[in-house]
Design an enzyme around this catalytic site. Structure first.
Site, PDB file in Angstrom:
ATOM      1  N   ASP A 139      28.375   2.682  70.703  1.00  0.00           N
ATOM      2  CA  ASP A 139      28.920   1.687  69.594  1.00  0.00           C
ATOM      3  C   ASP A 139      28.801   0.235  69.954  1.00  0.00           C
ATOM      4  O   ASP A 139      28.195  -0.584  69.260  1.00  0.00           O
ATOM      5  CB  ASP A 139      30.115   2.008  69.177  1.00  0.00           C
ATOM      6  CG  ASP A 139      30.160   3.414  68.393  1.00  0.00           C
ATOM      7  OD1 ASP A 139      29.310   3.943  68.009  1.00  0.00           O
ATOM      8  OD2 ASP A 139      31.448   3.945  68.303  1.00  0.00           O
TER       9      ASP A 139
ATOM     10  N   GLU B 148      34.230  -7.593  70.192  1.00  0.00           N
ATOM     11  CA  GLU B 148      33.916  -6.486  69.367  1.00  0.00           C
ATOM     12  C   GLU B 148      35.500  -5.845  69.002  1.00  0.00           C
ATOM     13  O   GLU B 148      36.209  -5.750  70.140  1.00  0.00           O
ATOM     14  CB  GLU B 148      33.394  -5.282  69.792  1.00  0.00           C
ATOM     15  CG  GLU B 148      33.521  -4.084  69.082  1.00  0.00           C
ATOM     16  CD  GLU B 148      32.850  -2.956  70.029  1.00  0.00           C
ATOM     17  OE1 GLU B 148      32.865  -1.881  69.519  1.00  0.00           O
ATOM     18  OE2 GLU B 148      32.378  -3.144  70.858  1.00  0.00           O
TER      19      GLU B 148
ATOM     20  N   ASP C  25      31.896  -3.264  73.721  1.00  0.00           N
ATOM     21  CA  ASP C  25      32.491  -2.009  74.537  1.00  0.00           C
ATOM     22  C   ASP C  25      31.308  -1.569  75.340  1.00  0.00           C
ATOM     23  O   ASP C  25      30.284  -1.586  74.819  1.00  0.00           O
ATOM     24  CB  ASP C  25      33.277  -1.048  73.817  1.00  0.00           C
ATOM     25  CG  ASP C  25      34.416  -1.367  73.213  1.00  0.00           C
ATOM     26  OD1 ASP C  25      34.970  -2.254  73.655  1.00  0.00           O
ATOM     27  OD2 ASP C  25      34.876  -0.769  72.041  1.00  0.00           O
TER      28      ASP C  25
ATOM     29  N   ASP D 110      29.993   1.208  75.563  1.00  0.00           N
ATOM     30  CA  ASP D 110      29.336   2.548  75.014  1.00  0.00           C
ATOM     31  C   ASP D 110      28.443   2.406  74.006  1.00  0.00           C
ATOM     32  O   ASP D 110      27.781   1.289  74.019  1.00  0.00           O
ATOM     33  CB  ASP D 110      30.773   3.334  74.569  1.00  0.00           C
ATOM     34  CG  ASP D 110      31.522   2.478  73.347  1.00  0.00           C
ATOM     35  OD1 ASP D 110      30.894   1.324  72.717  1.00  0.00           O
ATOM     36  OD2 ASP D 110      32.517   2.711  72.826  1.00  0.00           O
TER      37      ASP D 110
END
Length: 674
Positions: free
Chosen positions: A543, A466, A539, A541
């Site tokens: 997202d 990503e 990541d 998180d």
């Protein structure tokens, strides 16, 4: 020549490497099962553990198929053992005429022994190999049975497959049936903790497939208040029971009975997927030929994906087989014949493909037959060739009659199929266009791909990373001999809401298709795969989780064999770097962070990584890419139906079911075993 002579002398003098008659081992009794459990139950993980329950329940289901049983009870006991009880006929309790030991011991202690190889005991059965009960016995620390047969109650105990307490006639009884309790062996399995929800899903299938059969589940284990409860109805049911019997009631109790059979099964699938159905009634077809019986139920919804679950003698054939192939060909024939008869296809439109007529279908295909031929003990694919012709003709004939009698439903389904065909044609043109531009040619790789030197796919890895920043760090930190890196830019298409033509037009997915080399959909070929491991690195998180889910949805819908064959992985990057002076440690959870802080002392600090891009090349290698230190999860699909439902909920149009799912399963966010 002298070197060769010295080597020959060395070999002749090395007695330890000699291969003699004594090296041929004969494993007695059930030793072979304990030595190689994976041959019988797939593996010793959670999947293999739950297979023990299914083997015993399958024997009870066979009693139901024989018309001798209408109730099965499964109990999760406080000590971690499992009990399965049925009201079938029980096991004959006399001495076996050939083996010279009680027949109960033949069933539970000898491989390939049972009442399903011939005779009049079972005309139709799923447990054909005669190894189910004995395998469970072999892989259990202990097993106790209560056998109610012929007006008497008998008991016996086994320990690790061997008789620990011989068969004993206890008393007269009016009951009939078999009661089996077993404790899985900690020496064999990675974990011996059964998951209630996993078993419930399987038992619900069995209840659907056997209309009128009652399957009851009790869970008496302690400290399970934090485990998932499947619905508000079940939760209220439990609370009511606790209020009435606070000391006696189970923590969970479920009664499964579906008089509607597989029609109810189809309704259940569409309900939990929250799909809008295109026609109100579930289409039901059934027929009999000689000793074989088939029943099929299906209904179309507004999604772009097909859900076909097939069963043979109540065994879930997750890899399909001849019955599923027959259903697909018969379905295509019936709809194409109807479309031609009433001129529904216009202009130069040709036959509807199988994919066209199956878009949005939820279907159950269930066959019952004598001498079912499965590929293995785990019974994942049916091989009887005559069943294909039988099911094909049945569907083609009876569905044609249904369409003639229900023209409104026929029109609705065919309108969707024609739209699917037009989208498929658009996808073909897009595919050809991209090929002419060298985007999908096997010899052309995407410009952003940082490829590896190794060409043996079994030794290579592709990281889907990503963001450009993290992609740059991954490129610099990797081992370029066998690790390739493909940075992802922008938003990945949600394929759950898109037909194939949109996939070929998506600039984020094309580089992935191109890098892997397998093609997608009808063009997919696993033999062309360029990398043994495809590792999603996003990541830690929300997202990042979203990107991971989008990619998994893409692989599940359009490159499913990559998941089935164990090629898809997810990397787990650290959440924190804990440091004091030159000492550095990485933490993957808040608890691990706190432990590192305590170990390093009060002057230590913790840095929360907001994304992969915050790590330099060396840190990314050390934490997430080095095979010796990294943590990666293989993405498995243990239950195809559950995975299909999960992706439909998470990536579908309905917001409310997605919110409910996330709230219920947030704590399992790192578990990628669908």
């Amino acid at each position: 020549m002298s070197d060769i002579k010295n080597l020959e002398d060395a070999i002749s003098n090395e007695k330890i490497n000699e291969y003699t008659e004594g090296d041929i081992q004969v494993l007695e009794g059930l030793e072979a099962v304990r030595k190689r459990p994976g041959m019988y139950i797939s593996n010793t993980s959670q999947r293999g553990l739950h297979h023990l329950i299914y083997e015993i329940v399958d024997n009870s289901i066979d009693e139901a198929l024989a018309g001798r049983c209408d109730r099965i009870v499964i109990t999760f006991n406080k000590d971690g053992s499992i009990s399965v009880e049925d009201n079938g006929e029980g096991v004959p309790a006399g001495i076996h005429p050939k083996m010279g030991i009680p027949t109960v011991e033949v069933v539970f202690c000898i491989l390939h022994a049972g009442g399903k190889f011939g005779g009049n005991g079972y005309k139709i059965a799923g447990g054909l190999h005669g190894v189910g009960a004995s395998v469970v016995n072999a892989l259990s620390e202990w097993m106790e049975i209560v056998d109610c047969y012929g007006g008497y109650k008998y008991t016996e105990r086994f320990e690790r497959g061997k008789v620990a307490r011989e068969l004993e006639k206890i008393e007269k009884t009016d009951k009939h049936g078999l009661f089996v309790t077993f404790m899985p062996d900690k020496e064999i399995f990675e974990s011996v903790e059964f998951d209630y929800q996993t078993v419930l899903n399987r038992m619900r299938e069995q209840a659907f497939l056997n209309a009128g059969l009652t399957i009851e589940m009790f869970d008496y284990r302690e400290n399970i208040a934090d485990l998932e409860i499947s619905s508000d109805y079940e939760k209220n049911e439990i609370e009511d029971e606790k209020a009435e019997h606070p000391q006696e009631s189970p923590d969970r109790h479920k009664i499964l009975r579906y008089d509607g059979g597989i029609k109810s099964f189809v309704e259940h699938i569409n309900k939990i997927k929250r799909s809008e159905v295109l026609h109100s009634d579930v289409i039901y077809l059934s027929g009999k030929k000689d000793t074989s019986f088939a029943e099929i139920a299906f209904q179309y919804n507004d999604s772009y994906n097909e859900t076909i679950l097939s069963f043979a003698n109540n065994m879930s054939t997750i890899d399909g087989g001849t019955h599923e192939t027959g259903f697909k060909t018969g379905l295509s024939k019936a709809f194409n014949d109807y479309a031609k008869k009433y001129n529904i296809l216009k202009g130069d439109e040709k036959n509807l493909s199988g994919e066209d007529v199956r878009e949005g279908i939820s279907a159950i295909v269930s066959v019952k037959l004598q001498d079912a031929q499965f590929e293995s003990q785990t019974k994942v694919k049916l091989g009887n060739s005559e069943i294909r012709t039988f099911v094909d003709n049945l569907v083609a004939e009876k569905l044609s009659e249904y369409l003639e009698e229900n023209p409104a439903t026929a029109k609705t389904i065919l309108e969707k199929s024609v739209l699917a065909a037009r989208a498929r044609e658009a996808a073909r043109k897009a595919r050809e266009l991209t090929r002419r531009k060298s985007v999908l040619e096997s010899g052309s790789l995407p410009g952003r791909l940082n490829d590896c030197q190794e060409r043996d796919a079994e030794k290579t890895e592709l990281y889907l990373v990503e963001g450009n920043s993290a992609g740059g760090s991954a490129k610099d930190g990797r081992d370029s001999k066998y690790q390739a890196v493909l940075p992802l830019r922008g938003k990945v298409l949600n394929v759950e809401k898109s037909r194939l033509d949109k996939v070929y037009a998506n600039t984020q997915l094309i580089p992935i298709i191109q890098a892997l080399g397998t093609g997608i959909g009808e063009d997919f070929s696993l033999d062309k795969l360029r990398y043994g491991k495809i590792i999603i690195m996003s990541d830690a998180d929300v997202d990042g989780a979203h990107i991971k889910t989008l990619l998994l949805t893409f692989f599940f819908r359009h490159m499913r064999p990559l998941i089935d064959n164990g090629h898809i992985y997810a990397a787990q990057p650290p959440l924190y770097k804990v440091y004091r002076g030159k000492q550095e440690r990485y933490a993957f959870s808040d608890e691990e962070r706190d432990r590192h802080i305590a170990d390093l002392g009060s002057n230590s600090e913790a840095q929360r990584y907001k994304g992969l891009g915050e790590m330099n090349a060396e840190q990314l290698w050390e934490t997430t890419m080095n095979p010796e230190t990294r943590t990666i999860f293989k993405v498995n699909v243990e239950d195809a139906m559950l995975a299909d439902e999960t992706f439909a909920i998470l990536m579908g149009d309905k917001v409310e079911p997605r919110r409910e799912f996330i709230e219920m399963n947030a704590k399992y966010a790192n578990n990628l075993d669908f």
